[in-house]
Design a protein around this motif. Structure first.
Motif, short mmCIF file in Angstrom:
data_model
loop_
_atom_site.label_atom_id
_atom_site.label_comp_id
_atom_site.label_asym_id
_atom_site.label_seq_id
_atom_site.Cartn_x
_atom_site.Cartn_y
_atom_site.Cartn_z
N TRP A 39 0.83 -1.22 0.00
CA TRP A 39 0.00 0.00 0.00
C TRP A 39 0.85 1.26 0.00
CZ3 TRP A 39 -0.07 3.71 3.85
CH2 TRP A 39 0.52 3.37 5.07
N PRO A 267 -18.47 4.94 5.62
CA PRO A 267 -19.01 4.82 4.25
C PRO A 267 -20.49 5.20 4.21
CG PRO A 267 -18.69 2.66 5.23
CD PRO A 267 -18.06 3.63 6.17
N LEU A 387 -14.43 4.87 -6.52
CA LEU A 387 -14.42 5.29 -5.12
C LEU A 387 -15.59 4.68 -4.35
CD1 LEU A 387 -13.49 9.08 -5.45
CD2 LEU A 387 -11.97 7.15 -4.97
N LEU A 390 -14.85 1.19 -3.36
CA LEU A 390 -13.78 1.08 -2.37
C LEU A 390 -14.15 1.65 -1.01
CD1 LEU A 390 -10.68 2.15 -4.53
CD2 LEU A 390 -11.25 -0.16 -3.77
N ARG A 391 -15.30 2.31 -0.90
CA ARG A 391 -15.63 3.11 0.29
C ARG A 391 -15.65 2.29 1.57
NH1 ARG A 391 -20.33 1.22 -1.48
NH2 ARG A 391 -22.17 1.17 -0.10
N GLN A 393 -13.79 -0.36 2.25
CA GLN A 393 -12.50 -0.96 2.58
C GLN A 393 -11.88 -0.24 3.77
OE1 GLN A 393 -11.37 -3.74 0.99
NE2 GLN A 393 -13.35 -3.66 -0.06
N TYR A 396 -9.67 2.73 3.10
CA TYR A 396 -10.14 3.90 2.34
C TYR A 396 -9.91 5.21 3.09
CZ TYR A 396 -12.83 6.97 -0.64
OH TYR A 396 -13.20 8.00 -1.47
N VAL A 400 -6.74 6.19 0.85
CA VAL A 400 -7.30 6.90 -0.30
C VAL A 400 -7.67 8.33 0.07
CG1 VAL A 400 -9.12 6.92 -2.04
CG2 VAL A 400 -8.14 4.74 -1.27
N LEU A 401 -8.41 8.49 1.17
CA LEU A 401 -8.94 9.80 1.54
C LEU A 401 -7.86 10.70 2.12
CD1 LEU A 401 -11.58 11.41 1.61
CD2 LEU A 401 -11.95 10.57 3.92
#
Length: 435
Positions: A39, A267, A387, A390-391, A393, A396, A400-401
């Motif tokens: 990651w 999420p 997105l 993936l929310r 996960q 995330y 991601v965020l």
């Protein structure tokens, strides 16, 4: 022996960005080797790719002139014709014995006293006829450019005297070629609204390898539909390739699939909740940039480009900060609208730089705006569903965020410093030197 025409044309087809790819690929390889956790490796890879993308904006985009070539460009308007010569100063210096320095670029003050002599020579070696009408060249101005092929003098002319714009020209062009037989001269059309040609500086239509040759330049092609569709495509390309606009959209999309509860990101429960948020901010952005795109294109309102580009950079930073500290909460759409106004001025500068607003202004404005909206929808159609999937996960929110927000914030700060203080860090050349 004279190089083949095909080999002479190679310089037109090698983009500057292609020469940057080795540095990016080496950085990506190092990020794979140095980091074991997948990651973290993914974040580094994304960061390197974004760095390569936004650093490519530092690259010169000038057309690669060659020292053994001379060029005659045409701009075809609805009722007008203009042209300009681009000839290597080194060649003019040798042919006309101008006694200009050869160990450095020549200043305007050195060229100015010699312009009458240069113009006289150039105009003797340009033959433009508009049968069955009469036409004449009227000198407008001059400037110089520096390319990989050396320094070039450019002389600009309007073509006057005809009642209706001709559909064909008889063109002879042997500047320098008349005295140096190894030269190759080119005639190019770099602007024609009806054929969708804008700043196409590599659009060669005629070539000359012998002096005294006259050829026919066809101007009859194209249509309103062809020009309109070309500007739609231009709008799509600009929003998709305009990395600052894309990053602003991505920064707005990142939190669209989560909601903050008790200080933590959770999420969203349904697609409709996220979709409603997207509709709200995209509508605000679209309305805002459409307003200023129209005002700026029609020259009703004008802002300094440095201010506009700085605010666009800041808009990415605001969207990134809002991920960590939701300052405006339910008024996000209003801030998006305000920043969207400045993005509209940025869009308008593209039309202005290409000169497409001097003719068919309303059609150009409509087509370009349609292209921007199509490109914007394409980006959302790709990014938003991904997105949303993936929310849920666990990575995330942190990866991601938040990591995405940090990266976007860093890029925004980089651009903001460059644009506010008008400096150029030249990150990519420095990376190339390191690797």
């Amino acid at each position: 022996m004279r190089p083949s025409l095909d080999r002479q044309l190679i310089s037109f087809s090698v983009p500057w960005q292609a020469r940057q790819l080795p540095a990016c690929s080496r950085l990506l390889s190092l990020s794979r080797i140095a980091v074991k956790k997948s990651w973290i490796r993914a974040v580094l890879a994304v960061g390197v790719c974004l760095l390569c993308l936004f650093s490519s904006g530092l690259a010169p985009s000038a057309f690669a002139h060659a020292s053994g070539q001379s060029y005659l460009y045409f701009q075809v308007g609805e009722e007008t014709l203009t042209t300009y010569v681009s000839a290597p100063i080194k060649g003019l210096n040798e042919v006309l014995a101008l006694n200009l320095p050869t160990d450095r670029n020549v200043g305007d003050s050195e060229i100015e006293p010699l312009l009458p002599k240069i113009r006289s020579y150039v105009e003797q070696h340009i033959d433009i006829e508009c049968p069955p009408q009469a036409c004449t060249l009227t000198y407008q101005r001059s400037d110089t450019i520096v390319t990989g092929g050396g320094q070039f003098l450019q002389l600009y002319y309007s073509i006057d005297g005809f009642e209706t714009r001709p559909d064909a020209l008889q063109v002879g062009y042997d500047v320098i070629l008349a005295d140096k037989s190894h030269f190759i001269n080119f005639v190019l059309i770099d602007q024609n609204w009806k054929t969708g040609t804008f700043n196409a500086e590599a659009n060669i239509v005629l070539s000359y390898v012998k002096a005294g040759v006259v050829k026919t330049l066809d101007l009859s092609g194209g249509s309103l539909f062809q020009g309109f569709s070309a500007i739609v495509k231009l709008g799509i390309e600009h929003i998709v390739e305009g990395i600052d606009h894309v990053l602003f959209l991505i920064a707005l999309l990142l939190p669209s699939v989560v909601r903050r509860e008790n200080g933590k990101w959770q999420p969203v429960g349904s697609f409709s909740t996220s979709f409603a948020y997207i509709v709200k901010i995209v509508t605000a952005f679209t309305v805002a940039h459409s307003i200023t795109l129209g005002l700026a294109t029609l020259q009703i309102v004008d802002l300094p480009s440095r201010l506009v580009e700085s605010v666009i950079a800041a808009s990415i930073g605001w969207a990134a900060v809002d991920i960590f500290y939701p300052i405006f909460k339910r008024r996000v759409w209003l801030i998006v609208f305000i920043f969207g106004l400045f993005h509209g001025f940025g869009f308008a500068s593209v039309l202005g730089d290409l000169g497409v607003t001097s003719q068919y202004a309303l059609l150009s404005l409509l087509a370009f705006n349609i292209g921007i909206e199509l490109g914007q929808l394409a980006i959302i159609a790709v990014v938003f569903p991904l997105l949303y999937l993936l929310r849920k996960q666990i990575l995330y929110p942190p990866l991601v965020l938040k990591a995405g927000g940090l990266l976007l914030g860093a890029i925004s700060l980089y651009w903001l410093i460059e644009r506010v203080f008008d400096i150029n860090f030249r990150v990519l050349p420095m990376l190339q030197g390191l690797f």
